[in-house]
Design a protein around this motif. Structure first.
Motif, PDB file in Angstrom:
ATOM      1  N   ARG A 119      13.193 -34.292 -39.017  1.00 32.82           N
ATOM      2  CA  ARG A 119      12.897 -35.081 -37.814  1.00 32.82           C
ATOM      3  C   ARG A 119      14.087 -35.063 -36.848  1.00 32.82           C
ATOM      4  O   ARG A 119      13.919 -34.856 -35.652  1.00 32.82           O
ATOM      5  N   ILE A 120      15.287 -35.236 -37.378  1.00 31.49           N
ATOM      6  CA  ILE A 120      16.485 -35.254 -36.531  1.00 31.49           C
ATOM      7  C   ILE A 120      16.747 -33.874 -35.948  1.00 31.49           C
ATOM      8  O   ILE A 120      16.971 -33.724 -34.749  1.00 31.49           O
ATOM      9  N   ILE A 121      16.705 -32.848 -36.773  1.00 32.88           N
ATOM     10  CA  ILE A 121      16.972 -31.488 -36.296  1.00 32.88           C
ATOM     11  C   ILE A 121      15.882 -31.044 -35.331  1.00 32.88           C
ATOM     12  O   ILE A 121      16.157 -30.456 -34.294  1.00 32.88           O
ATOM     13  N   GLY A 122      14.653 -31.370 -35.638  1.00 34.32           N
ATOM     14  CA  GLY A 122      13.551 -31.013 -34.756  1.00 34.32           C
ATOM     15  C   GLY A 122      13.673 -31.658 -33.401  1.00 34.32           C
ATOM     16  O   GLY A 122      13.385 -31.062 -32.371  1.00 34.32           O
ATOM     17  N   LYS A 123      14.142 -32.889 -33.384  1.00 33.78           N
ATOM     18  CA  LYS A 123      14.276 -33.618 -32.124  1.00 33.78           C
ATOM     19  C   LYS A 123      15.338 -32.988 -31.234  1.00 33.78           C
ATOM     20  O   LYS A 123      15.181 -32.911 -30.034  1.00 33.78           O
ATOM     21  N   THR A 124      16.408 -32.490 -31.823  1.00 29.87           N
ATOM     22  CA  THR A 124      17.495 -31.956 -31.010  1.00 29.87           C
ATOM     23  C   THR A 124      17.338 -30.484 -30.701  1.00 29.87           C
ATOM     24  O   THR A 124      17.879 -30.008 -29.725  1.00 29.87           O
ATOM     25  N   ASN A 125      16.582 -29.721 -31.500  1.00 38.58           N
ATOM     26  CA  ASN A 125      16.447 -28.291 -31.256  1.00 38.58           C
ATOM     27  C   ASN A 125      15.298 -27.947 -30.322  1.00 38.58           C
ATOM     28  O   ASN A 125      15.265 -26.860 -29.776  1.00 38.58           O
ATOM     29  N   SER A 126      14.325 -28.836 -30.157  1.00 38.56           N
ATOM     30  CA  SER A 126      13.133 -28.485 -29.396  1.00 38.56           C
ATOM     31  C   SER A 126      13.078 -29.169 -28.034  1.00 38.56           C
ATOM     32  O   SER A 126      12.027 -29.530 -27.558  1.00 38.56           O
ATOM     33  N   ILE A 127      14.202 -29.328 -27.399  1.00 39.70           N
ATOM     34  CA  ILE A 127      14.214 -30.008 -26.113  1.00 39.70           C
ATOM     35  C   ILE A 127      13.955 -28.992 -25.006  1.00 39.70           C
ATOM     36  O   ILE A 127      14.693 -28.033 -24.850  1.00 39.70           O
ATOM     37  N   GLU A 128      12.893 -29.200 -24.269  1.00 42.46           N
ATOM     38  CA  GLU A 128      12.559 -28.359 -23.125  1.00 42.46           C
ATOM     39  C   GLU A 128      13.208 -28.979 -21.894  1.00 42.46           C
ATOM     40  O   GLU A 128      13.446 -30.186 -21.842  1.00 42.46           O
ATOM     41  N   PRO A 129      13.471 -28.176 -20.859  1.00 44.89           N
ATOM     42  CA  PRO A 129      14.063 -28.741 -19.638  1.00 44.89           C
ATOM     43  C   PRO A 129      13.256 -29.906 -19.071  1.00 44.89           C
ATOM     44  O   PRO A 129      13.818 -30.837 -18.529  1.00 44.89           O
ATOM     45  N   SER A 130      11.926 -29.887 -19.231  1.00 44.35           N
ATOM     46  CA  SER A 130      11.106 -30.983 -18.713  1.00 44.35           C
ATOM     47  C   SER A 130      11.305 -32.267 -19.519  1.00 44.35           C
ATOM     48  O   SER A 130      10.959 -33.341 -19.062  1.00 44.35           O
ATOM     49  N   ASP A 131      11.852 -32.135 -20.739  1.00 41.11           N
ATOM     50  CA  ASP A 131      12.093 -33.299 -21.584  1.00 41.11           C
ATOM     51  C   ASP A 131      13.436 -33.960 -21.307  1.00 41.11           C
ATOM     52  O   ASP A 131      13.763 -34.962 -21.928  1.00 41.11           O
ATOM     53  N   LEU A 132      14.236 -33.391 -20.411  1.00 35.63           N
ATOM     54  CA  LEU A 132      15.549 -33.959 -20.140  1.00 35.63           C
ATOM     55  C   LEU A 132      15.385 -35.362 -19.580  1.00 35.63           C
ATOM     56  O   LEU A 132      14.535 -35.618 -18.741  1.00 35.63           O
ATOM     57  N   LYS A 133      16.223 -36.240 -20.050  1.00 33.41           N
ATOM     58  CA  LYS A 133      16.172 -37.617 -19.594  1.00 33.41           C
ATOM     59  C   LYS A 133      17.241 -37.816 -18.532  1.00 33.41           C
ATOM     60  O   LYS A 133      18.348 -37.320 -18.657  1.00 33.41           O
ATOM     61  N   LEU A 134      16.891 -38.552 -17.499  1.00 33.85           N
ATOM     62  CA  LEU A 134      17.878 -38.902 -16.500  1.00 33.85           C
ATOM     63  C   LEU A 134      18.541 -40.178 -16.976  1.00 33.85           C
ATOM     64  O   LEU A 134      17.882 -41.195 -17.174  1.00 33.85           O
ATOM     65  N   HIS A 135      19.805 -40.095 -17.186  1.00 39.78           N
ATOM     66  CA  HIS A 135      20.553 -41.224 -17.708  1.00 39.78           C
ATOM     67  C   HIS A 135      20.789 -42.209 -16.557  1.00 39.78           C
ATOM     68  O   HIS A 135      21.609 -41.965 -15.685  1.00 39.78           O
ATOM     69  N   ALA A 136      20.018 -43.284 -16.537  1.00 38.74           N
ATOM     70  CA  ALA A 136      20.119 -44.255 -15.451  1.00 38.74           C
ATOM     71  C   ALA A 136      21.423 -45.025 -15.566  1.00 38.74           C
ATOM     72  O   ALA A 136      21.709 -45.614 -16.598  1.00 38.74           O
ATOM     73  N   ILE A 137      22.158 -44.999 -14.501  1.00 42.19           N
ATOM     74  CA  ILE A 137      23.437 -45.702 -14.503  1.00 42.19           C
ATOM     75  C   ILE A 137      23.434 -46.799 -13.441  1.00 42.19           C
ATOM     76  O   ILE A 137      24.469 -47.249 -13.015  1.00 42.19           O
ATOM     77  N   PHE A 138      22.241 -47.197 -13.050  1.00 42.94           N
ATOM     78  CA  PHE A 138      22.110 -48.204 -12.019  1.00 42.94           C
ATOM     79  C   PHE A 138      21.754 -49.544 -12.636  1.00 42.94           C
ATOM     80  O   PHE A 138      21.153 -49.614 -13.695  1.00 42.94           O
ATOM     81  N   ALA A 139      22.134 -50.618 -11.941  1.00 36.62           N
ATOM     82  CA  ALA A 139      21.847 -51.969 -12.418  1.00 36.62           C
ATOM     83  C   ALA A 139      21.220 -52.771 -11.291  1.00 36.62           C
ATOM     84  O   ALA A 139      21.465 -52.492 -10.101  1.00 36.62           O
ATOM     85  N   LEU A 140      20.421 -53.758 -11.658  1.00 36.05           N
ATOM     86  CA  LEU A 140      19.807 -54.624 -10.654  1.00 36.05           C
ATOM     87  C   LEU A 140      20.888 -55.338  -9.855  1.00 36.05           C
ATOM     88  O   LEU A 140      21.889 -55.799 -10.403  1.00 36.05           O
ATOM     89  N   GLY A 141      20.699 -55.415  -8.536  1.00 39.32           N
ATOM     90  CA  GLY A 141      21.659 -56.091  -7.669  1.00 39.32           C
ATOM     91  C   GLY A 141      22.832 -55.228  -7.246  1.00 39.32           C
ATOM     92  O   GLY A 141      23.636 -55.631  -6.402  1.00 39.32           O
ATOM     93  N   GLU A 142      22.929 -54.043  -7.785  1.00 36.29           N
ATOM     94  CA  GLU A 142      24.031 -53.136  -7.468  1.00 36.29           C
ATOM     95  C   GLU A 142      23.823 -52.521  -6.085  1.00 36.29           C
ATOM     96  O   GLU A 142      22.705 -52.210  -5.688  1.00 36.29           O
ATOM     97  N   VAL A 143      24.908 -52.325  -5.353  1.00 38.50           N
ATOM     98  CA  VAL A 143      24.831 -51.692  -4.037  1.00 38.50           C
ATOM     99  C   VAL A 143      24.958 -50.182  -4.216  1.00 38.50           C
ATOM    100  O   VAL A 143      25.865 -49.700  -4.893  1.00 38.50           O
TER     101      VAL A 143
END
Length: 184
Positions: A110-134
């Motif tokens: 499960r762990i190896i499968g999760k990390t080896n089968s990542i397609e470009p469409s599966d990339l996650k955008l790491h949100a670094i924004f917070a509510l109230g932030e300018v």
């Protein structure tokens, strides 16, 4: 020789790659490659936006851990693992005392499968924004304006930003993560 089984080696966080490289070098030096199958650091590819540009990076799924496929019946290997700077012991065992418990193959798959089968469409955008932030808008018709983050839509990768335009009227605008940047 016993079968190779998977174990989780606890290491100093943010030093996983360095410790893995040191361990691989010591295995070669001590001719212990036959008792070690694989060293594996699970990660996922995520992208983040900095200064209006997308960057792909690897984020560790389990910071502070290296997965090790090995035959731990070899006492020399265990001594070598203990001598590696930054190696803290096995998961489930206090320090180096006790017998480590191997992972079952389903967990490893499960762990190896999760990390080896990542397609470009599966990339996650790491949100670094917070509510109230300018944030500053860097793309689109409101480029050059600043506003406060009112809502974050993680599933759509968008933000609702309140921008003051036309005589200081507050106007909510939905923008993608790539259209804004943090103001520091």
């Amino acid at each position: 020789m016993n079968a190779l089984e998977w174990y989780v080696l606890k290491v100093v966080a943010k030093q996983e790659e360095k410790i893995k490289a040191n361990l691989q070098a010591e295995l070669v030096k001590n001719n212990l490659q036959p008792v070690v199958g694989e060293l594996f650091i699970p990660y996922e590819k995520v992208y983040e936006v900095r200064a209006g540009k997308k960057y792909v990076k690897n984020r560790h799924l389990f910071p502070g851990y290296i997965f090790l496929q090995a035959d731990l019946s070899n006492g020399l290997l265990v001594q070598l693992l203990k001598s590696i700077t930054g190696a803290l012991g096995f998961l489930g065992v206090r320090g180096w005392r006790g017998t480590p418990v191997p992972l079952n193959q389903a967990e490893v798959d499960r762990i190896i499968g999760k990390t080896n089968s990542i397609e470009p469409s599966d990339l996650k955008l790491h949100a670094i924004f917070a509510l109230g932030e300018v944030v500053e808008i860097i793309d689109g018709p409101f480029s050059g304006f600043s506003g406060k983050v009112q809502e974050i839509f993680e599933e759509k990768k968008t933000l609702n930003v309140v921008v003051k335009i036309f005589d200081e009227r507050s106007t909510p605008v939905e923008l993608s993560y790539t259209q804004v940047k943090k103001t520091f």
